[in-house]
Design a protein around this motif. Structure first.
Motif, short mmCIF file in Angstrom:
data_model
loop_
_atom_site.label_atom_id
_atom_site.label_comp_id
_atom_site.label_asym_id
_atom_site.label_seq_id
_atom_site.Cartn_x
_atom_site.Cartn_y
_atom_site.Cartn_z
N TRP A 84 3.47 -33.51 101.07
CA TRP A 84 4.87 -33.46 100.63
C TRP A 84 5.02 -32.33 99.63
N TYR A 85 6.25 -31.82 99.48
CA TYR A 85 6.48 -30.66 98.61
C TYR A 85 7.97 -30.41 98.47
N GLU A 109 0.21 -23.38 99.05
CA GLU A 109 -0.53 -24.62 98.81
C GLU A 109 -0.41 -25.12 97.38
N LEU A 114 2.13 -25.54 95.68
CA LEU A 114 3.36 -26.32 95.52
C LEU A 114 3.30 -27.62 96.29
N VAL A 115 2.17 -27.93 96.88
CA VAL A 115 2.04 -29.04 97.83
C VAL A 115 0.99 -30.03 97.35
N PRO A 166 10.00 -35.17 96.12
CA PRO A 166 9.36 -34.02 95.45
C PRO A 166 10.23 -33.23 94.48
N SER A 168 7.60 -21.17 90.95
CA SER A 168 7.40 -20.50 92.24
C SER A 168 8.13 -19.17 92.31
N GLN A 186 2.68 -27.75 89.79
CA GLN A 186 3.54 -28.56 90.66
C GLN A 186 2.70 -29.34 91.67
N HIS A 187 1.59 -28.78 92.10
CA HIS A 187 0.64 -29.54 92.92
C HIS A 187 0.12 -30.74 92.14
N LEU A 229 2.85 -33.51 91.67
CA LEU A 229 3.05 -34.30 92.88
C LEU A 229 1.88 -35.25 93.14
#
Length: 336
Positions: free
Chosen positions: A88-89, A107, A109-110, A126, A271, A281-282, A285
């Motif tokens: 998810w992102y 990646e 951001l995920v 997210p 980003s 952000q990774h 999440l």
């Protein structure tokens, strides 16, 4: 691949405001992963960009940020994911969006989606989770030991719905949520708000009636311009005020006498500028996924509009433009 896009910025009722299109499947390179999108949710920022940013030349602009799906391929520099991972992102503002069958995303951001959520339930969280997390913990500097009061204005929307839960799960704050309808007041109460006030009435009087004194932290999620005088009066000396919406004018002079700090939160900053801490952000999440799986917080998905196509995305945009949405609107899958 199927996608939904537009060329000109048009009112959502216009037949060309969002249209079904076909695009080539992109190739993953570098730190990008290619995700087969299974579900998306729609945010107010989608409607704002649609009305402000037309496509370049004869191209189509594809919107969408929140998504959940399955990794189809990875770039040669990817270290965090492999084909088959369920992720998810919230994506990036300066890249093509999630209203496509296959999307490229950095990646950093995920994260792997919560194990206990469906793709639709995961897609609701997210962008709003990152926004709420960054405002609470990066801008306000809150921690598990933080005490005092937090007022969330416009608390029944996507960001407010998760912010209530994060504040109650990860701090010691007393949370005051504003909502103007019986339905949304019940919603924020269900999510854990300690007190509910009606921002359609005299906001200052509504909060002062609670007898909690000055408010240490105020997060304004919409309607900031109209509430600014009340916010300046309610905030505690040396308090912190944060906002995410686009008020035309923000007069900060009334805050001077209280030495109050003012924070803009924009979850796309990391980003957009590829900051050195973009991978945060990774990490956010991953932490939120853990909180979901441990049942400390729950999805804010509240309405499903069916398949991902222009017709249903128009319905979602129209709903968000009424400013009456509760929680998040999700769409799942593409027509075979």
């Amino acid at each position: 691949m199927k996608a939904v896009g537009y060329q000109a910025s048009l009112p959502i009722a216009d037949t060309q405001s969002l249209i079904d299109i076909e695009l080539p499947i992109p190739t993953a390179q570098g730190r990008d992963i290619l995700v087969r999108v299974e579900a998306v949710s729609v945010n107010p920022v989608d409607t704002k960009i649609r009305m402000r940013t037309p496509a370049e030349e004869d191209n189509y602009k594809v919107l969408g940020f929140d998504a959940a799906g399955v990794v189809e391929a990875v770039g040669d520099e990817v270290k965090l994911f492999k084909k088959g991972d369920k992720v998810w992102y919230a994506g990036a503002m300066n890249r093509s969006g999630s209203n496509v069958e296959f999307q490229l995303v950095d990646e950093r951001l995920v994260a792997e989606k919560p194990l206990t959520c469906s793709f639709a339930e995961a897609a609701a969280l997210p962008l709003t989770s990152i926004t709420a997390w960054e405002l609470l913990f990066d801008r306000f500097g809150l921690s598990k030991d933080s005490t005092g009061t937090l007022l969330i204005l416009g608390a029944s929307g996507g960001v407010g719905s998760i912010m209530i839960q994060l504040a109650k799960s990860l701090t010691q704050l007393t949370v005051i949520a504003s909502a103007s309808r019986a339905e949304t007041q019940a919603w924020v109460t269900e999510l854990g708000a300690d007190h509910v006030v009606d921002h359609s009435k005299n906001l200052q009087a509504e909060v002062e009636t609670l007898g909690l004194g000055s408010i240490n932290y105020i997060a304004s999620l919409n309607g900031t311009g109209q509430h600014l005088p009340a916010i300046a009066e309610l905030i505690a000396p040396q308090g912190k005020f944060g906002l995410i919406d686009d008020a035309e004018v923000i007069d900060i002079m009334p805050f001077k006498r209280k030495s109050a700090s003012i924070h803009w939160e924009f979850m796309f900053t990391r980003s957009l500028f590829e900051t050195k801490d973009m991978i945060e952000q990774h990490k956010i999440l991953r932490r939120v996924a853990s909180l979901v799986d441990s049942k400390n917080i729950k999805t804010t998905a509240n309405e499903s509009l069916g398949l991902i196509n222009a017709k249903n995305l128009k319905k979602a945009h129209a709903l968000l433009e009424t400013n009456t949405a509760k929680g998040k609107v999700v769409l799942t899958g593409f027509e075979e």
